[in-house]
Design a protein around this motif. Structure first.
Motif, mmCIF file in Angstrom:
data_model
loop_
_atom_site.group_PDB
_atom_site.id
_atom_site.type_symbol
_atom_site.label_atom_id
_atom_site.label_comp_id
_atom_site.label_asym_id
_atom_site.label_seq_id
_atom_site.Cartn_x
_atom_site.Cartn_y
_atom_site.Cartn_z
ATOM 1 N N SER A 30 0.049 8.533 -40.030
ATOM 2 C CA SER A 30 1.163 8.902 -40.822
ATOM 3 C C SER A 30 1.708 7.506 -41.313
ATOM 4 N N SER A 31 1.267 6.320 -40.501
ATOM 5 C CA SER A 31 1.927 5.189 -40.767
ATOM 6 C C SER A 31 1.081 4.578 -42.035
ATOM 7 N N ALA A 32 -0.241 5.003 -42.123
ATOM 8 C CA ALA A 32 -1.076 4.509 -43.375
ATOM 9 C C ALA A 32 -0.733 5.283 -44.450
ATOM 10 N N ILE A 33 -0.608 6.466 -44.340
ATOM 11 C CA ILE A 33 0.281 7.252 -45.549
ATOM 12 C C ILE A 33 1.600 6.904 -45.973
ATOM 13 N N SER A 34 2.265 6.574 -45.082
ATOM 14 C CA SER A 34 3.779 6.238 -45.555
ATOM 15 C C SER A 34 3.973 4.519 -45.761
ATOM 16 N N LEU A 35 2.987 3.865 -45.464
ATOM 17 C CA LEU A 35 2.974 2.331 -45.456
ATOM 18 C C LEU A 35 3.601 1.765 -46.957
ATOM 19 N N ILE A 36 2.943 2.151 -48.025
ATOM 20 C CA ILE A 36 3.371 1.535 -49.404
ATOM 21 C C ILE A 36 4.802 1.994 -49.791
ATOM 22 N N GLY A 37 4.965 3.437 -49.305
ATOM 23 C CA GLY A 37 6.230 4.306 -49.552
ATOM 24 C C GLY A 37 7.478 3.391 -48.783
ATOM 25 N N LEU A 38 7.020 2.952 -47.467
ATOM 26 C CA LEU A 38 7.968 2.543 -46.837
ATOM 27 C C LEU A 38 8.540 1.097 -47.417
ATOM 28 N N TRP A 161 6.887 13.288 -59.015
ATOM 29 C CA TRP A 161 7.358 12.482 -57.885
ATOM 30 C C TRP A 161 8.176 12.852 -56.985
ATOM 31 N N SER A 162 8.905 14.068 -57.133
ATOM 32 C CA SER A 162 9.614 14.787 -56.344
ATOM 33 C C SER A 162 9.035 15.295 -55.016
ATOM 34 N N LEU A 163 7.670 15.877 -55.611
ATOM 35 C CA LEU A 163 6.760 16.356 -54.553
ATOM 36 C C LEU A 163 6.157 15.249 -53.558
ATOM 37 N N PHE A 164 6.057 13.945 -54.089
ATOM 38 C CA PHE A 164 5.466 12.717 -53.380
ATOM 39 C C PHE A 164 6.513 12.363 -52.354
ATOM 40 N N ILE A 165 7.800 12.601 -52.847
ATOM 41 C CA ILE A 165 8.928 12.061 -51.963
ATOM 42 C C ILE A 165 8.757 13.209 -51.025
ATOM 43 N N ASP A 166 8.614 14.586 -51.043
ATOM 44 C CA ASP A 166 8.783 15.232 -49.809
ATOM 45 C C ASP A 166 7.425 15.129 -48.842
ATOM 46 N N ILE A 167 6.377 14.736 -49.465
ATOM 47 C CA ILE A 167 5.073 14.587 -48.586
ATOM 48 C C ILE A 167 5.679 13.151 -47.872
ATOM 49 N N PHE A 168 6.161 12.146 -48.414
ATOM 50 C CA PHE A 168 6.430 10.872 -47.989
ATOM 51 C C PHE A 168 7.355 10.986 -46.676
ATOM 52 N N ALA A 169 8.245 12.007 -47.131
ATOM 53 C CA ALA A 169 9.438 12.165 -45.925
ATOM 54 C C ALA A 169 8.798 12.704 -44.808
ATOM 55 N N PHE A 170 7.809 13.601 -45.102
ATOM 56 C CA PHE A 170 7.200 14.290 -43.875
ATOM 57 C C PHE A 170 6.547 13.449 -43.147
ATOM 58 N N ALA A 171 5.480 12.487 -43.934
ATOM 59 C CA ALA A 171 4.995 11.677 -42.993
ATOM 60 C C ALA A 171 5.750 10.679 -42.374
ATOM 61 N N CYS A 172 6.828 10.146 -42.982
ATOM 62 C CA CYS A 172 7.639 9.481 -42.183
ATOM 63 C C CYS A 172 8.205 10.003 -40.685
ATOM 64 N N LEU A 173 8.743 11.318 -40.947
ATOM 65 C CA LEU A 173 9.034 11.932 -39.844
ATOM 66 C C LEU A 173 8.012 12.139 -38.802
ATOM 67 N N ILE A 174 6.695 12.417 -39.123
ATOM 68 C CA ILE A 174 5.545 12.451 -38.224
ATOM 69 C C ILE A 174 5.524 11.062 -37.361
ATOM 70 N N PHE A 175 5.452 9.922 -38.292
ATOM 71 C CA PHE A 175 5.468 8.695 -37.735
ATOM 72 C C PHE A 175 6.616 8.236 -36.818
ATOM 73 N N ALA A 176 7.838 8.727 -37.089
ATOM 74 C CA ALA A 176 8.923 8.420 -36.304
ATOM 75 C C ALA A 176 8.748 9.220 -35.017
ATOM 76 N N LEU A 177 8.473 10.519 -35.020
ATOM 77 C CA LEU A 177 8.284 11.273 -33.696
ATOM 78 C C LEU A 177 7.243 10.941 -33.001
ATOM 79 N N THR A 178 6.236 10.700 -33.279
ATOM 80 C CA THR A 178 5.010 10.466 -32.498
ATOM 81 C C THR A 178 5.504 8.948 -32.163
ATOM 82 N N GLY A 179 5.898 8.051 -32.770
ATOM 83 C CA GLY A 179 6.385 6.737 -32.256
ATOM 84 C C GLY A 179 7.537 6.754 -31.021
ATOM 85 N N LEU A 180 8.347 7.749 -31.218
ATOM 86 C CA LEU A 180 9.382 8.197 -30.222
ATOM 87 C C LEU A 180 8.599 8.568 -28.889
#
Length: 213
Positions: A30-38, A161-180
């Motif tokens: 999830s961090s790899a997927i969301s890295l550039i977006g972050l 782009w709206s779809l990308f934001i949804d996918i990016f937000a989901f990847a960030c959510l997984i990244f945050a929850l697994t990090g927690l």
């Protein structure tokens, strides 16, 4: 003869190792997927916060082209309500002669068809004179900073782009929850874990309560 040994159930330690491995895998994926977006959203978060301090000089380009009578005749009757998309032959001709996407909703009147074509980092419009066939346009560009800021906000950026934001937000959510969960698993050996997590909650909450009215 001895009875065959049955397979021993997985121990608590092996189960923990399995789930720890899974968490690490999902965390890094999830961090790899969301890295550039972050990086994009972090940088544009800063530029948006200081938008008044970052000057942008709009570049305006105007153009005028005569539409052939055969294409002009394809406009046909006004759509219901005075708003509707351009007929496909007319839209294709407009996109061929002007740097705009002509798939949006146009405003129709007895004299003119006006097509707004907003875009990230700028604006554009095309106006078709229904009597003479003269087509004029104006395209405004406010630069790369405005373009990236509009992508951050999802302004006039389209469905993809709206779809990308949804996918990016989901990847960030997984990244945050697994990090927690990983923080929780390692917190016994890192005493500062939960104070730091609490600080991450208390600090923005305190700023919002004290300074935002």
């Amino acid at each position: 003869m001895h009875a065959p040994r049955t397979q021993r159930p997985a121990t608590k330690k092996s189960r923990k190792a399995f789930w720890l491995k899974q968490l690490h895998m999902w965390h890094w994926m999830s961090s790899a997927i969301s890295l550039i977006g972050l990086l994009l959203f972090a940088i544009t978060g800063f530029t948006l916060n200081h938008a008044a301090d970052i000057e942008a000089t709009p570049v305006v380009t105007q153009a005028s082209v005569q539409m052939p009578a055969a294409v002009l005749g394809k406009l046909g009757a006004d759509p219901a309500g005075g708003k509707g998309a351009l007929p496909q032959p007319v839209a294709s001709w407009v996109e061929e002669h002007f740097p705009v996407k002509a798939s949006g909703v146009a405003e129709w009147s007895a004299d003119e068809v006006y097509l707004p074509a907003p875009r990230p980092g700028g604006d554009a419009w095309v106006a078709i004179d229904r009597a003479t066939g003269e087509v004029s346009s104006e395209v405004t560009s406010r630069g790369w900073v405005s373009y990236l800021n509009d992508l951050h906000k999802g302004r006039n950026s389209g469905g993809a782009w709206s779809l990308f934001i949804d996918i990016f937000a989901f990847a960030c959510l997984i990244f945050a929850l697994t990090g927690l969960v990983l923080l929780w698993l390692h917190s016994a050996k890192r005493k500062s874990t939960w104070p730091l997590v609490a600080a991450g909650l208390v600090l923005p909450a305190a700023v919002a309560i004290i300074f935002i009215h």
